[in-house]
Design a protein around this motif. Structure first.
Motif, mmCIF file in Angstrom:
data_model
loop_
_atom_site.group_PDB
_atom_site.id
_atom_site.type_symbol
_atom_site.label_atom_id
_atom_site.label_comp_id
_atom_site.label_asym_id
_atom_site.label_seq_id
_atom_site.Cartn_x
_atom_site.Cartn_y
_atom_site.Cartn_z
ATOM 1 N N ASN A 1 106.490 -13.072 61.523
ATOM 2 C CA ASN A 1 106.955 -11.865 62.195
ATOM 3 C C ASN A 1 107.723 -11.007 61.191
ATOM 4 O O ASN A 1 108.657 -11.477 60.533
ATOM 5 C CB ASN A 1 107.862 -12.255 63.375
ATOM 6 N N PRO A 2 107.372 -9.712 61.038
ATOM 7 C CA PRO A 2 108.072 -8.870 60.041
ATOM 8 C C PRO A 2 109.535 -8.615 60.380
ATOM 9 O O PRO A 2 110.341 -8.371 59.481
ATOM 10 C CB PRO A 2 107.243 -7.577 60.044
ATOM 11 N N GLU A 3 109.910 -8.667 61.651
ATOM 12 C CA GLU A 3 111.297 -8.379 62.009
ATOM 13 C C GLU A 3 112.231 -9.489 61.514
ATOM 14 O O GLU A 3 113.381 -9.223 61.179
ATOM 15 C CB GLU A 3 111.415 -8.238 63.525
ATOM 16 N N LEU A 4 111.729 -10.717 61.459
ATOM 17 C CA LEU A 4 112.566 -11.790 60.940
ATOM 18 C C LEU A 4 112.670 -11.752 59.420
ATOM 19 O O LEU A 4 113.599 -12.314 58.841
ATOM 20 C CB LEU A 4 112.013 -13.148 61.371
ATOM 21 N N SER A 5 111.715 -11.099 58.781
ATOM 22 C CA SER A 5 111.726 -11.042 57.311
ATOM 23 C C SER A 5 112.569 -9.921 56.762
ATOM 24 O O SER A 5 112.734 -9.796 55.535
ATOM 25 C CB SER A 5 110.283 -10.900 56.786
ATOM 26 N N SER A 6 113.110 -9.079 57.630
ATOM 27 C CA SER A 6 113.910 -7.946 57.141
ATOM 28 C C SER A 6 115.250 -8.443 56.599
ATOM 29 O O SER A 6 115.814 -9.422 57.089
ATOM 30 C CB SER A 6 114.124 -6.943 58.276
ATOM 31 N N ASP A 7 115.720 -7.750 55.567
ATOM 32 C CA ASP A 7 116.995 -8.145 54.952
ATOM 33 C C ASP A 7 118.189 -7.831 55.839
ATOM 34 O O ASP A 7 119.236 -8.489 55.737
ATOM 35 C CB ASP A 7 117.152 -7.435 53.599
ATOM 36 N N GLY A 8 118.040 -6.833 56.722
ATOM 37 C CA GLY A 8 119.169 -6.456 57.560
ATOM 38 C C GLY A 8 119.427 -7.404 58.706
ATOM 39 O O GLY A 8 120.464 -7.312 59.363
ATOM 40 N N GLY A 9 118.459 -8.330 58.969
ATOM 41 C CA GLY A 9 118.636 -9.262 60.061
ATOM 42 C C GLY A 9 118.053 -8.731 61.359
ATOM 43 O O GLY A 9 117.529 -7.605 61.426
ATOM 44 N N VAL A 10 118.149 -9.520 62.388
ATOM 45 C CA VAL A 10 117.608 -9.168 63.688
ATOM 46 C C VAL A 10 118.706 -9.337 64.726
ATOM 47 O O VAL A 10 119.563 -10.215 64.625
ATOM 48 C CB VAL A 10 116.383 -10.062 64.017
ATOM 49 N N HIS A 11 118.684 -8.445 65.711
ATOM 50 C CA HIS A 11 119.692 -8.479 66.767
ATOM 51 C C HIS A 11 119.487 -9.742 67.624
ATOM 52 O O HIS A 11 118.341 -10.164 67.872
ATOM 53 C CB HIS A 11 119.573 -7.219 67.625
ATOM 54 N N PRO A 12 120.524 -10.385 68.111
ATOM 55 C CA PRO A 12 120.356 -11.604 68.919
ATOM 56 C C PRO A 12 119.501 -11.392 70.153
ATOM 57 O O PRO A 12 118.650 -12.243 70.480
ATOM 58 C CB PRO A 12 121.788 -11.996 69.267
ATOM 59 N N ASP A 13 119.718 -10.257 70.873
ATOM 60 C CA ASP A 13 118.913 -10.017 72.064
ATOM 61 C C ASP A 13 117.441 -9.820 71.710
ATOM 62 O O ASP A 13 116.539 -10.281 72.435
ATOM 63 C CB ASP A 13 119.439 -8.796 72.813
ATOM 64 N N ARG A 14 117.174 -9.124 70.557
ATOM 65 C CA ARG A 14 115.787 -8.940 70.131
ATOM 66 C C ARG A 14 115.151 -10.270 69.716
ATOM 67 O O ARG A 14 113.968 -10.510 69.991
ATOM 68 C CB ARG A 14 115.748 -7.944 68.962
#
Length: 534
Positions: A471-484
């Protein structure tokens, strides 16, 4: 030895013979005791040249010239075609030179040869026996002494001995000498239907020396019955018992029980009592099998009694006064003792209190602002609930549920530590409470015990994210929001609770860019940790 490419029959089937067993019926008009006779022959087909030979086995004193019945030659059938293997089948008739033979069997080589060529010959038939063969075998048996003498012959011998001065043979003495110490042993039972009666088991001894019977009771230990086992002393057992109207009155006695009357699975009458025979010993089985042709093992009855199941009385419900363990001991003991305490657990965990903040979700508008704290005491498993005072809520703060062991309505057992985690809805005092968060001391306590509480194990929580590796959202350096992250896990079919999100935030979380922003989870670090830990 070198063979030609196409092997001739005389070389391929050299010394191979198909052998069939058969018979034909021949009429006997000159004798008064028989009108026909079955003559048995061997039909041999020589495969090397297609010839047929028939031999008749010689029978002693048959009065018939036997031996070679048909010399080896080629035989034509009614159509003028040489007879071959296709004309020979077990159970069919074969006509040669006007005489009909019935084929009743074959040898093993012949059956194997036909099966290799995909032909089934059929099963061998029973060979019929004529009157002459029966009389011949009976005469031979008389000569060997295998047939008992007739009653007239026995009486003639007894008369001849008496005339010669020899005393007659005593039948009882001869029976005693032949069958002394031979006893048939049966097992039986009698159902006593009188008041307070029960099933009584017996050991029945039948003495072959004099045809007497002895019946002993077979009691188990602590049965409460008398010690002496004799139910009927050794004596002749008759099939029916009666008393005459006057003493000394002559009457015909009832017949005795003989060995052929005692069969396993059937019953006998012993002085008005119906005794069922349910088993016998090995000697009795072999005796009946050898002399009477009866298999006693087929009638064996299973008398094993079904185990008694007692209805367990459940303890009465707890009244609410005192602890349930103390009240339960009064139901099982006359002089109750204090319940046992886990001293090791008490010494290690005394003073520990795990606090979970929760809110009431009963759907009432006046209860939406109420905040409560669930306190779990791991030293003894007690639970207490306190309400946090909220201004203008209309509810007083303080104790909501006193400290005690509270049962979980979902399981029927007292609440355990694993029943409390962030996001869980528990029912206490008939009110649904949703846990929203836990204090720092509680989270540290749970993270120190990952085996008892897997929701606080970072390794187990990170491994749940492995299906989201691409998943690209998990690979982002900024992190992912807990709810997302929770939404992505639900879309991928991953079951994840709020407490696991809290565990990931505490281990792989970073603060937001602003102070007002919520922290985020570094998915790359969580996936790397899950892949590189065993």
């Amino acid at each position: 030895m070198r063979y030609p490419r196409i092997t001739p029959a005389w070389l391929k089937h050299e010394k191979q013979v198909l052998r069939f067993y058969g018979f034909f019926q021949e009429s006997i008009p000159e004798r008064w005791d028989e009108n026909s006779r079955y003559r048995h022959v061997y039909i041999m087909y020589f495969m090397e040249d297609g010839t047929i030979g028939i031999n008749e086995p010689k029978v002693e004193n048959s009065g018939i010239a036997q031996g070679t019945f048909l010399k080896r030659s080629r035989v034509l059938n009614e159509d003028g075609i040489p007879v071959g293997p296709d004309d020979m089948r077990v159970g069919q008739d074969l006509t040669l030179h006007g005489r009909t033979y019935h084929i009743s069997g074959c040898d093993r080589f012949t059956r194997w040869f036909f099966e290799e060529n995909g032909i089934q010959l059929g099963e061998d038939e029973d060979v019929p026996t004529d009157l002459w063969q029966k009389g011949y075998r009976l005469a031979k048996a008389f000569d060997r002494g295998g047939v008992p003498l007739t009653r007239a012959a026995v009486e003639d011998k007894a008369i001849q001995r008496a005339m010669g001065g020899i005393p007659p043979i005593d039948k009882k003495l001869s029976q005693f000498l032949l069958n002394d110490r031979k006893v048939l042993r049966f097992k039986g039972y009698w159902d006593d239907h009188t008041p307070y009666g029960s099933r009584v088991y017996f050991i029945i001894h039948y003495y072959l020396a004099d045809n007497t019977v002895e019946i002993n009771e077979a009691h188990c230990r602590n049965s409460g019955r008398a010690k002496w086992p004799v139910f009927m002393k050794r004596a002749p057992l008759r099939k029916s018992n009666f008393v005459n109207a006057a003493p000394g009155m002559l009457s015909c006695e009832a017949p005795r029980y003989l060995p052929e009357d005692l069969k396993v699975g059937e019953s006998i009458h012993a002085w008005g009592r119906k005794v069922v025979l349910w088993d016998c010993d090995d000697f009795t089985r072999s005796f009946y099998k050898e002399y009477l042709g009866i298999d006693q093992a087929q009638g064996r009855i299973d008398v094993a009694e079904k185990p008694l199941t007692h209805a367990k009385l459940m303890p009465p419900p707890h009244t609410g006064v005192g602890k349930e363990e103390d009240s339960l001991l009064n139901c099982s003991m006359i002089q109750p003792t204090p319940p046992k305490i886990d001293l090791e657990r008490m010494m290690k965990l005394t003073g520990e209190v795990l606090r979970f903040e929760c809110k009431m979700i009963n759907g009432e508008p006046e209860d939406e602002l109420r905040r409560l704290v669930i306190a779990y005491y791991p030293a003894d498993g007690d639970v207490a609930v306190f309400e946090v005072p909220v201004r203008n809520s209309g509810h007083m703060g303080g104790k909501f549920a006193d400290k005690r062991r509270i049962k979980n309505p979902d399981t029927g057992l007292p609440f355990q530590l694993c029943d409390f985690y962030v996001g869980k809805v528990v029912t206490i005092a008939a009110q649904p409470l949703q846990i929203t968060r836990a204090d720092e001391r509680c989270l540290q306590f749970l993270e120190a015990r990952p085996k008892q509480f897997p929701y606080a194990d970072p390794k187990a929580c990170a491994k749940k994210l492995l299906p989201l590796d691409e998943n690209p959202e998990l690979s982002s350096d900024g992190g992912v929001h807990p709810d997302r992250l929770k939404e992505l896990a639900q879309e991928a079919g991953i079951s994840i609770v709020d407490h696991e999100i809290v565990t990931l935030l505490r281990r792989f979380g970073v603060p937001g860019e602003k102070e007002s922003d919520q922290p985020k989870i570094i998915g790359q670090d969580a996936l790397f940790f899950a892949k590189n830990t065993a």
